[in-house]
Write an enzyme that holds these catalytic residues in place. Structure first.
Site, PDB file in Angstrom:
ATOM      1  N   TRP A  12       0.831  -1.217   0.000  1.00  0.00           N
ATOM      2  CA  TRP A  12       0.000   0.000   0.000  1.00  0.00           C
ATOM      3  C   TRP A  12       0.863   1.264   0.000  1.00  0.00           C
ATOM      4  O   TRP A  12       0.588   2.208  -0.750  1.00  0.00           O
ATOM      5  CB  TRP A  12      -0.961  -0.042   1.183  1.00  0.00           C
ATOM      6  CG  TRP A  12      -2.066   0.976   1.168  1.00  0.00           C
ATOM      7  CD1 TRP A  12      -2.542   1.644   2.254  1.00  0.00           C
ATOM      8  CD2 TRP A  12      -2.860   1.419   0.043  1.00  0.00           C
ATOM      9  NE1 TRP A  12      -3.573   2.473   1.873  1.00  0.00           N
ATOM     10  CE2 TRP A  12      -3.789   2.347   0.526  1.00  0.00           C
ATOM     11  CE3 TRP A  12      -2.859   1.119  -1.316  1.00  0.00           C
ATOM     12  CZ2 TRP A  12      -4.712   2.994  -0.299  1.00  0.00           C
ATOM     13  CZ3 TRP A  12      -3.774   1.762  -2.150  1.00  0.00           C
ATOM     14  CH2 TRP A  12      -4.689   2.686  -1.635  1.00  0.00           C
ATOM     15  N   LYS A 105      -4.761   0.115   8.882  1.00  0.00           N
ATOM     16  CA  LYS A 105      -6.079  -0.197   9.443  1.00  0.00           C
ATOM     17  C   LYS A 105      -5.895  -1.104  10.656  1.00  0.00           C
ATOM     18  O   LYS A 105      -5.398  -2.220  10.508  1.00  0.00           O
ATOM     19  CB  LYS A 105      -6.942  -0.896   8.386  1.00  0.00           C
ATOM     20  CG  LYS A 105      -7.271   0.030   7.223  1.00  0.00           C
ATOM     21  CD  LYS A 105      -7.881  -0.682   6.050  1.00  0.00           C
ATOM     22  CE  LYS A 105      -8.192   0.305   4.927  1.00  0.00           C
ATOM     23  NZ  LYS A 105      -8.639  -0.315   3.702  1.00  0.00           N
ATOM     24  N   SER A 135      -9.692  -0.273  -1.613  1.00  0.00           N
ATOM     25  CA  SER A 135      -8.553   0.115  -2.460  1.00  0.00           C
ATOM     26  C   SER A 135      -7.423  -0.898  -2.360  1.00  0.00           C
ATOM     27  O   SER A 135      -6.491  -0.703  -1.582  1.00  0.00           O
ATOM     28  CB  SER A 135      -8.046   1.481  -2.006  1.00  0.00           C
ATOM     29  OG  SER A 135      -7.825   1.479  -0.602  1.00  0.00           O
ATOM     30  N   ALA A 137      -4.045  -2.358  -3.154  1.00  0.00           N
ATOM     31  CA  ALA A 137      -2.819  -1.734  -3.663  1.00  0.00           C
ATOM     32  C   ALA A 137      -2.515  -2.200  -5.088  1.00  0.00           C
ATOM     33  O   ALA A 137      -2.137  -1.388  -5.948  1.00  0.00           O
ATOM     34  CB  ALA A 137      -1.662  -2.104  -2.735  1.00  0.00           C
ATOM     35  N   LYS A 188     -13.335  -4.486   9.484  1.00  0.00           N
ATOM     36  CA  LYS A 188     -13.567  -5.260   8.250  1.00  0.00           C
ATOM     37  C   LYS A 188     -12.527  -6.379   8.089  1.00  0.00           C
ATOM     38  O   LYS A 188     -12.810  -7.404   7.493  1.00  0.00           O
ATOM     39  CB  LYS A 188     -13.635  -4.359   7.018  1.00  0.00           C
ATOM     40  CG  LYS A 188     -12.348  -3.655   6.645  1.00  0.00           C
ATOM     41  CD  LYS A 188     -11.629  -4.260   5.490  1.00  0.00           C
ATOM     42  CE  LYS A 188     -10.189  -3.780   5.470  1.00  0.00           C
ATOM     43  NZ  LYS A 188      -9.448  -4.062   4.298  1.00  0.00           N
ATOM     44  N   ASP A 241     -15.562  -1.123   1.761  1.00  0.00           N
ATOM     45  CA  ASP A 241     -14.295  -1.806   2.051  1.00  0.00           C
ATOM     46  C   ASP A 241     -14.550  -3.261   2.437  1.00  0.00           C
ATOM     47  O   ASP A 241     -13.760  -4.164   2.124  1.00  0.00           O
ATOM     48  CB  ASP A 241     -13.584  -1.068   3.193  1.00  0.00           C
ATOM     49  CG  ASP A 241     -12.083  -1.263   3.145  1.00  0.00           C
ATOM     50  OD1 ASP A 241     -11.595  -1.968   2.238  1.00  0.00           O
ATOM     51  OD2 ASP A 241     -11.379  -0.718   4.012  1.00  0.00           O
ATOM     52  N   THR A 245     -12.965  -6.524   0.506  1.00  0.00           N
ATOM     53  CA  THR A 245     -12.088  -7.420   1.273  1.00  0.00           C
ATOM     54  C   THR A 245     -12.637  -8.837   1.312  1.00  0.00           C
ATOM     55  O   THR A 245     -11.876  -9.806   1.235  1.00  0.00           O
ATOM     56  CB  THR A 245     -11.927  -6.880   2.717  1.00  0.00           C
ATOM     57  OG1 THR A 245     -11.553  -5.527   2.632  1.00  0.00           O
ATOM     58  CG2 THR A 245     -10.866  -7.631   3.473  1.00  0.00           C
ATOM     59  N   ARG A 252      -5.322 -10.606   2.450  1.00  0.00           N
ATOM     60  CA  ARG A 252      -4.612 -11.630   3.229  1.00  0.00           C
ATOM     61  C   ARG A 252      -5.472 -12.116   4.394  1.00  0.00           C
ATOM     62  O   ARG A 252      -5.345 -13.245   4.844  1.00  0.00           O
ATOM     63  CB  ARG A 252      -3.267 -11.096   3.712  1.00  0.00           C
ATOM     64  CG  ARG A 252      -3.379  -9.919   4.623  1.00  0.00           C
ATOM     65  CD  ARG A 252      -2.053  -9.310   4.909  1.00  0.00           C
ATOM     66  NE  ARG A 252      -1.612  -8.495   3.804  1.00  0.00           N
ATOM     67  CZ  ARG A 252      -0.719  -7.531   3.910  1.00  0.00           C
ATOM     68  NH1 ARG A 252      -0.148  -7.294   5.060  1.00  0.00           N
ATOM     69  NH2 ARG A 252      -0.378  -6.801   2.878  1.00  0.00           N
ATOM     70  N   GLU A 278      -3.672  -8.594   9.787  1.00  0.00           N
ATOM     71  CA  GLU A 278      -4.072  -7.612  10.795  1.00  0.00           C
ATOM     72  C   GLU A 278      -5.360  -7.970  11.516  1.00  0.00           C
ATOM     73  O   GLU A 278      -5.557  -7.605  12.664  1.00  0.00           O
ATOM     74  CB  GLU A 278      -4.221  -6.234  10.138  1.00  0.00           C
ATOM     75  CG  GLU A 278      -2.881  -5.610   9.849  1.00  0.00           C
ATOM     76  CD  GLU A 278      -3.008  -4.302   9.101  1.00  0.00           C
ATOM     77  OE1 GLU A 278      -3.803  -4.252   8.148  1.00  0.00           O
ATOM     78  OE2 GLU A 278      -2.314  -3.352   9.457  1.00  0.00           O
TER      79      GLU A 278
END
Ligand SMILES: NC(=O)c1ccc[n+]([C@@H]2O[C@H](COP(=O)([O-])OP(=O)(O)OC[C@H]3O[C@@H](n4cnc5c(N)ncnc54)[C@H](O)[C@@H]3O)[C@@H](O)[C@H]2O)c1
Length: 332
Positions: A12, A105, A135, A137, A188, A241, A245, A252, A278
């Site tokens: 990103w 995030k 978005s 990357a 998210k 988002d 996702t 990921r 994350e």
């Protein structure tokens, strides 16, 4: 045109450095790893972005002082777990009123703070904002049409961020609901793990749609309680988002969820994905935040039990299906 630096040379950070270069800004991309900087400089390609060529004008450094001094704009783009550390390190090199845009995030473990709050704690006199939305990357680097939201409590500052990032293929909206934007972005990743788990179990589109819409419902419930606007969750940084996702193999978090749904442990899934997942960190923090605010978040709760308490993925979905019958909206 502005002098800008992007701190964090992952997928990103690199895509945003390209975007800012496309917009004519003088851009430096910082990585904490000298070898990564050297490779970017030598190959003018990023391992995270495949064959896309990096703009000739883009500069690279692993010296934080060089990256930060005299910049109009600093973009914080490491994985969220490193944000506070980078803020601490960069503080001596930034001027009062420094414009900072946080794009990671996540919710900080223990403090339960969002990205902009962490940075504000470390650099209180900076103007700290965020940029978020659906978005990937990889797609931004290929200059595919994308939309995001620039968030700042002061709408004029949000407009400044909008103006720095927006171009013909990257449309930026503004919002003053920083809290809602950051909550949507962090939770998210947890819901994406759940969507991945459902995919890994071989469940269908109905299950995915249920997780997405009920996921945003519980996120909005928490958001309203902590002072965010309900509409934000119906927008790009909320449902937008979440859709991208939960639907994409670029995520990921979703990929890790699929592995867990197929029977792998959380540790095995993280190892196989090979990058920071994350959602695993945000899952704990989101649950702690929900408990603190006394808000029910059933999806976040079962994801935590699958990740940390040995609940099987199939049992988790069944627990969600067998919850007490309720009206769709009466408890948001
Ligand atoms: N990848 C995307 O499409 C995308 C899109 C929007 C937002 N984001 C968010 O942006 C953030 C970064 O995502 P990414 O995909 O670029 O992550 P990444 O894992 O590809 O890159 C993270 C970068 O962080 C830096 N880093 C690693 N270890 C560090 C350390 N110990 N100290 C300081 N910095 C370190 C490195 O430069 C590394 O390349 C995440 O919070 C993610 O949720 C990602």
């Amino acid at each position: 045109m502005a002098k800008a630096s992007v701190l964090g040379a992952g997928a990103w950070g690199t895509a945003l450095a390209m975007l800012l270069s496309d917009n004519g800004h003088e851009v430096t991309l910082w990585s904490p790893f000298a070898e990564q900087t050297e490779e970017l400089r030598r190959t003018r390609k990023s391992a995270a972005l495949g064959e896309v060529e990096l703009p000739e004008s883009l500069c690279f450094t692993s010296d934080l002082k060089e990256a930060a001094e005299g910049r109009e704009l600093l973009v914080f783009a490491t994985a969220s777990v490193y944000t506070r550390g980078v803020a601490k390190e960069v503080k001596p090199f930034v001027k009062p009123g420094q414009l900072i845009v946080c794009v990671a995030k996540g919710i900080e473990d223990k403090s339960l703070l969002f990205q902009t709050d962490e940075v504000k704690q470390e650099i209180p006199d900076a103007l700290v904002t965020c940029l978020s939305g659906p978005s990937h990357a990889e797609e931004v680097a290929r200059r595919l049409p994308t939309t995001c939201v620039a968030g700042a409590e002061d709408s004029e500052v949000a407009a400044k961020v909008q103006q720095l990032f927006m171009n013909r293929v990257f449309r930026v909206y503004t919002s003053t609901d920083v809290r809602g934007i950051e909550l949507g972005g962090a939770v998210k990743n947890v819901i994406a793990l759940a969507a991945g788990i459902a995919d890994g179990l071989g469940y269908g589109d109905n299950t995915k749609a249920a997780l997405i819409t009920r996921g945003i419902a519980e996120t909005a419930r928490l958001g309203v309680k902590i002072g965010a606007n309900w509409e934000t969750f119906a927008g790009l940084t909320g449902i937008g988002d979440l859709i991208v996702t939960c639907a994409s193999m670029h995520s990921r978090n979703r990929r890790a969820g699929i592995l867990i749904g197929q029977g792998k442990s959380m540790e095995e899934a993280m190892r196989e994905v090979g990058q920071v997942v994350e959602g695993v960190y945000s899952a704990k923090a989101a649950l702690a935040l929900a408990e603190r605010e006394q808000v029910e978040m059933p999806i976040v709760e079962v994801v935590n039990r699958v990740l940390f308490s040995g609940l099987s993925a199939a049992e988790a979905v069944q627990m969600l299906m067998e919850r007490d019958p309720v009206a769709e909206w009466n408890h948001i």
